[in-house]
Design a protein around this motif. Structure first.
Motif, PDB file in Angstrom:
ATOM      1  N   SER A  73       4.168  -1.179 -15.510  1.00  0.00           N
ATOM      2  CA  SER A  73       3.390  -1.192 -14.105  1.00  0.00           C
ATOM      3  C   SER A  73       3.596  -2.333 -13.511  1.00  0.00           C
ATOM      4  O   SER A  73       3.157  -3.490 -14.064  1.00  0.00           O
ATOM      5  CB  SER A  73       1.826  -0.694 -14.324  1.00  0.00           C
ATOM      6  N   PHE A  74       3.577  -2.601 -12.270  1.00  0.00           N
ATOM      7  CA  PHE A  74       3.904  -3.754 -11.497  1.00  0.00           C
ATOM      8  C   PHE A  74       3.596  -3.543  -9.987  1.00  0.00           C
ATOM      9  O   PHE A  74       4.330  -3.573  -9.266  1.00  0.00           O
ATOM     10  CB  PHE A  74       5.504  -4.237 -11.562  1.00  0.00           C
ATOM     11  N   PRO A  75       1.981  -3.175  -9.960  1.00  0.00           N
ATOM     12  CA  PRO A  75       1.656  -3.138  -8.737  1.00  0.00           C
ATOM     13  C   PRO A  75       1.684  -4.544  -7.736  1.00  0.00           C
ATOM     14  O   PRO A  75       1.555  -5.572  -8.064  1.00  0.00           O
ATOM     15  CB  PRO A  75       0.090  -2.852  -8.626  1.00  0.00           C
ATOM     16  N   LEU A  76       1.723  -4.060  -6.295  1.00  0.00           N
ATOM     17  CA  LEU A  76       2.010  -5.286  -5.284  1.00  0.00           C
ATOM     18  C   LEU A  76       0.650  -4.999  -4.214  1.00  0.00           C
ATOM     19  O   LEU A  76       0.638  -4.012  -3.778  1.00  0.00           O
ATOM     20  CB  LEU A  76       3.448  -5.022  -4.336  1.00  0.00           C
ATOM     21  N   THR A  77       0.085  -6.167  -4.132  1.00  0.00           N
ATOM     22  CA  THR A  77      -0.888  -6.009  -3.076  1.00  0.00           C
ATOM     23  C   THR A  77      -0.569  -6.817  -1.788  1.00  0.00           C
ATOM     24  O   THR A  77       0.002  -7.950  -1.839  1.00  0.00           O
ATOM     25  CB  THR A  77      -2.378  -6.750  -3.517  1.00  0.00           C
ATOM     26  N   VAL A  78      -0.455  -6.224  -0.922  1.00  0.00           N
ATOM     27  CA  VAL A  78      -0.213  -6.719   0.539  1.00  0.00           C
ATOM     28  C   VAL A  78      -1.558  -7.357   1.015  1.00  0.00           C
ATOM     29  O   VAL A  78      -2.524  -6.508   1.399  1.00  0.00           O
ATOM     30  CB  VAL A  78       0.280  -5.895   1.674  1.00  0.00           C
ATOM     31  N   THR A  79      -1.824  -8.558   1.117  1.00  0.00           N
ATOM     32  CA  THR A  79      -3.120  -9.023   1.625  1.00  0.00           C
ATOM     33  C   THR A  79      -3.170  -9.252   3.119  1.00  0.00           C
ATOM     34  O   THR A  79      -2.134  -9.365   3.706  1.00  0.00           O
ATOM     35  CB  THR A  79      -3.569 -10.462   0.835  1.00  0.00           C
ATOM     36  N   SER A  80      -4.526  -9.443   3.598  1.00  0.00           N
ATOM     37  CA  SER A  80      -4.632  -9.644   5.051  1.00  0.00           C
ATOM     38  C   SER A  80      -4.049 -10.967   5.379  1.00  0.00           C
ATOM     39  O   SER A  80      -3.777 -11.255   6.834  1.00  0.00           O
ATOM     40  CB  SER A  80      -6.135  -9.653   5.323  1.00  0.00           C
ATOM     41  N   ALA A  81      -3.543 -11.789   4.621  1.00  0.00           N
ATOM     42  CA  ALA A  81      -3.019 -13.119   4.969  1.00  0.00           C
ATOM     43  C   ALA A  81      -1.467 -12.973   5.146  1.00  0.00           C
ATOM     44  O   ALA A  81      -0.723 -13.697   5.872  1.00  0.00           O
ATOM     45  CB  ALA A  81      -2.930 -14.064   3.833  1.00  0.00           C
ATOM     46  N   GLN A  82      -1.010 -11.810   4.806  1.00  0.00           N
ATOM     47  CA  GLN A  82       0.549 -11.140   5.359  1.00  0.00           C
ATOM     48  C   GLN A  82       0.423 -10.872   6.894  1.00  0.00           C
ATOM     49  O   GLN A  82       0.025  -9.603   6.976  1.00  0.00           O
ATOM     50  CB  GLN A  82       1.207 -10.305   4.457  1.00  0.00           C
ATOM     51  N   LYS A  83       0.778 -11.405   7.630  1.00  0.00           N
ATOM     52  CA  LYS A  83       0.727 -11.175   9.063  1.00  0.00           C
ATOM     53  C   LYS A  83       1.698 -10.291   9.862  1.00  0.00           C
ATOM     54  O   LYS A  83       1.645  -9.710  10.759  1.00  0.00           O
ATOM     55  CB  LYS A  83       1.007 -12.455   9.982  1.00  0.00           C
ATOM     56  N   ASN A  84       2.777  -9.976   8.991  1.00  0.00           N
ATOM     57  CA  ASN A  84       3.857  -8.945   9.558  1.00  0.00           C
ATOM     58  C   ASN A  84       4.290  -8.084   8.473  1.00  0.00           C
ATOM     59  O   ASN A  84       5.278  -8.211   7.910  1.00  0.00           O
ATOM     60  CB  ASN A  84       4.897  -9.739   9.917  1.00  0.00           C
ATOM     61  N   PRO A  85       3.224  -7.488   7.908  1.00  0.00           N
ATOM     62  CA  PRO A  85       3.505  -6.599   6.756  1.00  0.00           C
ATOM     63  C   PRO A  85       4.520  -5.240   7.050  1.00  0.00           C
ATOM     64  O   PRO A  85       4.910  -4.715   5.951  1.00  0.00           O
ATOM     65  CB  PRO A  85       2.076  -6.027   6.296  1.00  0.00           C
ATOM     66  N   THR A  86       4.596  -4.928   7.965  1.00  0.00           N
ATOM     67  CA  THR A  86       5.203  -3.601   8.567  1.00  0.00           C
ATOM     68  C   THR A  86       6.900  -3.658   7.912  1.00  0.00           C
ATOM     69  O   THR A  86       7.498  -4.423   8.505  1.00  0.00           O
ATOM     70  CB  THR A  86       5.363  -3.129  10.185  1.00  0.00           C
ATOM     71  N   ALA A  87       7.212  -2.910   7.170  1.00  0.00           N
ATOM     72  CA  ALA A  87       8.481  -2.998   6.480  1.00  0.00           C
ATOM     73  C   ALA A  87       8.508  -2.047   5.420  1.00  0.00           C
ATOM     74  O   ALA A  87       7.794  -1.125   5.262  1.00  0.00           O
ATOM     75  CB  ALA A  87       8.687  -4.368   5.482  1.00  0.00           C
TER      76      ALA A  87
END
Lengths: 114, 111
Positions: A73-87
Protein backbone atom coordinates in the motif's frame (compact mmCIF):
# COMPACT_ATOMS: atom_id res chain seq x y z
CA UNK A 1 -4.67 -11.69 -11.34
CA UNK A 2 -1.81 -9.55 -10.01
CA UNK A 3 -2.05 -5.84 -10.48
CA UNK A 4 -2.42 -2.37 -9.07
CA UNK A 5 -5.72 -1.05 -7.79
CA UNK A 6 -6.35 2.65 -7.42
CA UNK A 7 -9.42 4.09 -5.77
CA UNK A 8 -11.55 5.99 -6.15
CA UNK A 9 -11.74 6.51 -9.90
CA UNK A 10 -13.09 10.05 -9.44
CA UNK A 11 -12.65 12.31 -6.43
CA UNK A 12 -13.86 15.79 -5.62
CA UNK A 13 -12.16 18.06 -3.14
CA UNK A 14 -13.55 21.10 -1.40
CA UNK A 15 -11.38 24.11 -0.69
CA UNK A 16 -9.22 23.58 2.40
CA UNK A 17 -9.83 19.85 2.49
CA UNK A 18 -7.27 17.04 2.51
CA UNK A 19 -8.10 13.98 0.42
CA UNK A 20 -6.39 10.61 0.20
CA UNK A 21 -5.94 8.51 -2.93
CA UNK A 22 -5.53 4.80 -2.42
CA UNK A 23 -3.03 2.55 -4.23
CA UNK A 24 -2.71 -1.16 -3.54
CA UNK A 25 -0.58 -3.74 -5.35
CA UNK A 26 -0.43 -7.52 -5.10
CA UNK A 27 2.62 -7.94 -7.34
CA UNK A 28 5.05 -8.21 -4.40
CA UNK A 29 6.94 -5.21 -5.78
CA UNK A 30 9.35 -3.29 -3.60
CA UNK A 31 9.14 0.08 -5.36
CA UNK A 32 6.04 2.24 -5.76
CA UNK A 33 5.47 5.63 -7.38
CA UNK A 34 2.91 8.41 -7.65
CA UNK A 35 2.65 10.48 -10.83
CA UNK A 36 0.55 13.42 -11.84
CA UNK A 37 -0.63 14.09 -15.38
CA UNK A 38 -1.72 17.51 -16.60
CA UNK A 39 -2.84 18.33 -20.17
CA UNK A 40 0.11 18.69 -22.53
CA UNK A 41 2.66 17.49 -19.99
CA UNK A 42 4.41 14.21 -19.40
CA UNK A 43 3.86 12.20 -16.25
CA UNK A 44 5.55 14.02 -13.37
CA UNK A 45 6.81 12.19 -10.30
CA UNK A 46 5.32 13.28 -6.98
CA UNK A 47 6.76 10.73 -4.52
CA UNK A 48 8.37 7.33 -4.70
CA UNK A 49 9.15 4.56 -2.26
CA UNK A 50 11.90 2.00 -2.71
CA UNK A 51 10.95 -0.14 0.26
CA UNK A 52 8.56 -0.29 3.20
CA UNK A 53 8.87 2.63 5.66
CA UNK A 54 10.93 4.64 3.20
CA UNK A 55 9.92 7.27 0.63
CA UNK A 56 11.49 10.19 -1.22
CA UNK A 57 10.20 13.36 -2.81
CA UNK A 58 9.93 13.47 -6.56
CA UNK A 59 9.90 16.56 -8.77
CA UNK A 60 6.61 18.06 -7.54
CA UNK A 61 6.14 16.92 -3.92
CA UNK A 62 4.94 20.24 -2.48
CA UNK A 63 1.39 19.97 -1.13
CA UNK A 64 1.41 16.17 -1.08
CA UNK A 65 2.25 13.53 1.52
CA UNK A 66 2.60 9.73 1.43
CA UNK A 67 3.14 6.78 3.72
CA UNK A 68 4.45 3.26 3.13
CA UNK A 69 3.57 1.22 6.20
CA UNK A 70 2.90 -1.95 4.21
CA UNK A 71 4.57 -3.29 1.11
CA UNK A 72 1.25 -3.49 -0.72
CA UNK A 73 0.00 0.00 0.00
CA UNK A 74 1.19 3.51 -0.91
CA UNK A 75 -1.56 6.09 -0.26
CA UNK A 76 -1.19 9.67 -1.44
CA UNK A 77 -2.70 12.58 0.49
CA UNK A 78 -3.39 15.79 -1.38
CA UNK A 79 -3.29 18.48 1.26
CA UNK A 80 -4.90 21.91 1.30
CA UNK A 81 -1.42 23.31 0.63
CA UNK A 82 -1.62 21.98 -2.93
CA UNK A 83 -3.12 24.98 -4.67
CA UNK A 84 -3.76 23.37 -8.03
CA UNK A 85 -4.73 19.75 -7.32
CA UNK A 86 -7.00 19.20 -10.33
CA UNK A 87 -5.24 16.50 -12.34
CA UNK A 88 -5.11 12.81 -13.19
CA UNK A 89 -3.08 10.76 -10.70
CA UNK A 90 -1.38 7.48 -11.55
CA UNK A 91 0.18 5.01 -9.17
CA UNK A 92 2.84 2.58 -10.37
CA UNK A 93 5.09 -0.13 -9.01
CA UNK A 94 8.22 -1.99 -10.10
CA UNK A 95 9.94 -5.10 -8.82
CA UNK A 96 12.86 -3.06 -7.52
CA UNK A 97 14.00 0.56 -7.68
CA UNK A 98 16.39 -0.23 -10.54
CA UNK A 99 15.62 1.75 -13.69
CA UNK A 100 15.73 -1.23 -16.02
CA UNK A 101 12.65 -2.67 -14.33
CA UNK A 102 9.40 -1.87 -16.16
CA UNK A 103 6.75 -0.05 -14.20
CA UNK A 104 3.21 -1.39 -13.80
CA UNK A 105 0.43 1.16 -13.55
CA UNK A 106 -3.02 1.43 -12.03
CA UNK A 107 -6.04 2.87 -13.83
CA UNK A 108 -5.70 6.28 -12.20
CA UNK A 109 -7.76 8.68 -10.10
CA UNK A 110 -9.13 11.92 -11.49
CA UNK A 111 -9.25 14.65 -8.86
CA UNK A 112 -11.36 17.76 -9.30
CA UNK A 113 -12.09 20.80 -7.16
CA UNK A 114 -15.66 21.59 -6.16
CA UNK B 1 14.94 18.92 -15.01
CA UNK B 2 15.76 16.52 -17.84
CA UNK B 3 14.29 17.11 -21.30
CA UNK B 4 12.60 14.13 -22.95
CA UNK B 5 10.83 14.98 -26.19
CA UNK B 6 8.55 12.89 -28.36
CA UNK B 7 7.52 13.55 -31.93
CA UNK B 8 5.17 13.83 -33.56
CA UNK B 9 2.65 14.88 -30.92
CA UNK B 10 -0.12 13.06 -32.81
CA UNK B 11 -0.46 10.93 -35.88
CA UNK B 12 -3.35 9.66 -38.01
CA UNK B 13 -2.65 6.69 -40.27
CA UNK B 14 -4.72 4.28 -42.33
CA UNK B 15 -5.07 0.63 -41.43
CA UNK B 16 -2.15 -1.28 -42.91
CA UNK B 17 0.25 1.69 -42.92
CA UNK B 18 3.57 1.39 -41.17
CA UNK B 19 4.59 4.23 -38.93
CA UNK B 20 7.29 5.35 -36.54
CA UNK B 21 7.78 7.82 -33.71
CA UNK B 22 10.81 9.38 -32.08
CA UNK B 23 11.88 9.84 -28.48
CA UNK B 24 14.83 12.20 -27.82
CA UNK B 25 16.63 12.20 -24.50
CA UNK B 26 19.91 13.43 -22.97
CA UNK B 27 22.90 11.54 -24.35
CA UNK B 28 24.78 11.62 -21.05
CA UNK B 29 24.21 9.51 -17.93
CA UNK B 30 22.06 6.99 -19.78
CA UNK B 31 20.76 4.06 -17.82
CA UNK B 32 17.52 2.88 -19.46
CA UNK B 33 14.84 3.87 -21.98
CA UNK B 34 11.26 2.65 -21.55
CA UNK B 35 8.35 2.57 -24.01
CA UNK B 36 4.75 2.29 -22.81
CA UNK B 37 1.42 2.02 -24.63
CA UNK B 38 -1.53 3.82 -23.06
CA UNK B 39 -4.94 3.03 -24.45
CA UNK B 40 -7.91 5.21 -23.59
CA UNK B 41 -9.58 4.23 -20.30
CA UNK B 42 -6.85 1.72 -19.52
CA UNK B 43 -3.58 1.84 -17.62
CA UNK B 44 -0.21 2.35 -19.34
CA UNK B 45 1.37 -0.96 -20.35
CA UNK B 46 5.10 -1.56 -20.65
CA UNK B 47 6.26 -2.43 -24.17
CA UNK B 48 10.05 -2.37 -23.94
CA UNK B 49 12.91 -1.47 -21.65
CA UNK B 50 16.20 -0.92 -23.44
CA UNK B 51 19.55 -0.48 -21.77
CA UNK B 52 22.33 -0.90 -24.36
CA UNK B 53 23.31 1.28 -27.30
CA UNK B 54 22.18 -0.43 -30.48
CA UNK B 55 19.49 -2.43 -28.67
CA UNK B 56 16.60 -3.57 -30.83
CA UNK B 57 13.46 -5.04 -29.30
CA UNK B 58 10.43 -6.57 -31.01
CA UNK B 59 6.96 -7.54 -29.85
CA UNK B 60 4.69 -8.73 -32.63
CA UNK B 61 4.36 -5.87 -35.14
CA UNK B 62 6.00 -3.34 -32.83
CA UNK B 63 9.73 -2.83 -32.62
CA UNK B 64 12.10 -0.28 -31.11
CA UNK B 65 15.69 0.80 -31.59
CA UNK B 66 18.04 2.72 -29.34
CA UNK B 67 20.94 5.12 -29.97
CA UNK B 68 22.34 6.31 -26.65
CA UNK B 69 25.30 8.18 -28.19
CA UNK B 70 23.02 10.59 -30.03
CA UNK B 71 20.13 10.35 -27.57
CA UNK B 72 17.19 8.94 -29.49
CA UNK B 73 14.95 5.91 -29.78
CA UNK B 74 12.53 4.99 -32.54
CA UNK B 75 9.33 2.99 -32.13
CA UNK B 76 8.04 1.30 -35.29
CA UNK B 77 4.63 -0.21 -35.93
CA UNK B 78 4.32 -2.38 -39.02
CA UNK B 79 0.92 -2.74 -40.69
CA UNK B 80 -1.01 -0.60 -38.18
CA UNK B 81 -4.34 -1.92 -36.94
CA UNK B 82 -7.18 -0.02 -35.20
CA UNK B 83 -6.24 -1.75 -31.94
CA UNK B 84 -2.86 0.00 -32.11
CA UNK B 85 -4.61 3.32 -31.49
CA UNK B 86 -3.16 4.62 -28.23
CA UNK B 87 -0.73 7.11 -26.76
CA UNK B 88 2.85 5.87 -26.81
CA UNK B 89 5.05 7.16 -24.00
CA UNK B 90 8.78 6.98 -23.65
CA UNK B 91 10.61 7.41 -20.35
CA UNK B 92 14.29 8.08 -19.76
CA UNK B 93 16.26 6.70 -16.84
CA UNK B 94 19.40 8.72 -16.23
CA UNK B 95 20.58 7.16 -13.01
CA UNK B 96 19.03 7.93 -9.67
CA UNK B 97 15.77 6.21 -8.93
CA UNK B 98 13.25 7.84 -11.20
CA UNK B 99 12.13 8.01 -14.81
CA UNK B 100 11.47 11.17 -16.81
CA UNK B 101 8.52 10.79 -19.17
CA UNK B 102 7.90 12.44 -22.52
CA UNK B 103 4.50 13.91 -23.38
CA UNK B 104 3.65 11.01 -25.69
CA UNK B 105 2.68 10.44 -29.31
CA UNK B 106 -1.05 9.92 -29.83
CA UNK B 107 -1.69 7.42 -32.64
CA UNK B 108 -5.04 7.03 -34.34
CA UNK B 109 -5.43 4.20 -36.86
CA UNK B 110 -8.40 4.62 -39.17
CA UNK B 111 -10.18 1.97 -41.19
Amino acid sequence: DGGITQSPKYLFRKEGQNVTLSCEQNLNHDAMYWYRQDPGQGLRLIYYSQIVNDFQKGDIAEGYSVSREKKESFPLTVTSAQKNPTAFYLCASSLTKLQYQPQHFGDGTRLSIL
Amino acid sequence: ILNVEQSPQSLHVQEGDSTNFTCSFPSSNFYALHWYRWETAKSPEALFVMTLNGDEKKKGRISATLNTKEGYSYLYIKGSQPEDSATYLCAFGGGGNKLTFGTGTQLKVEL
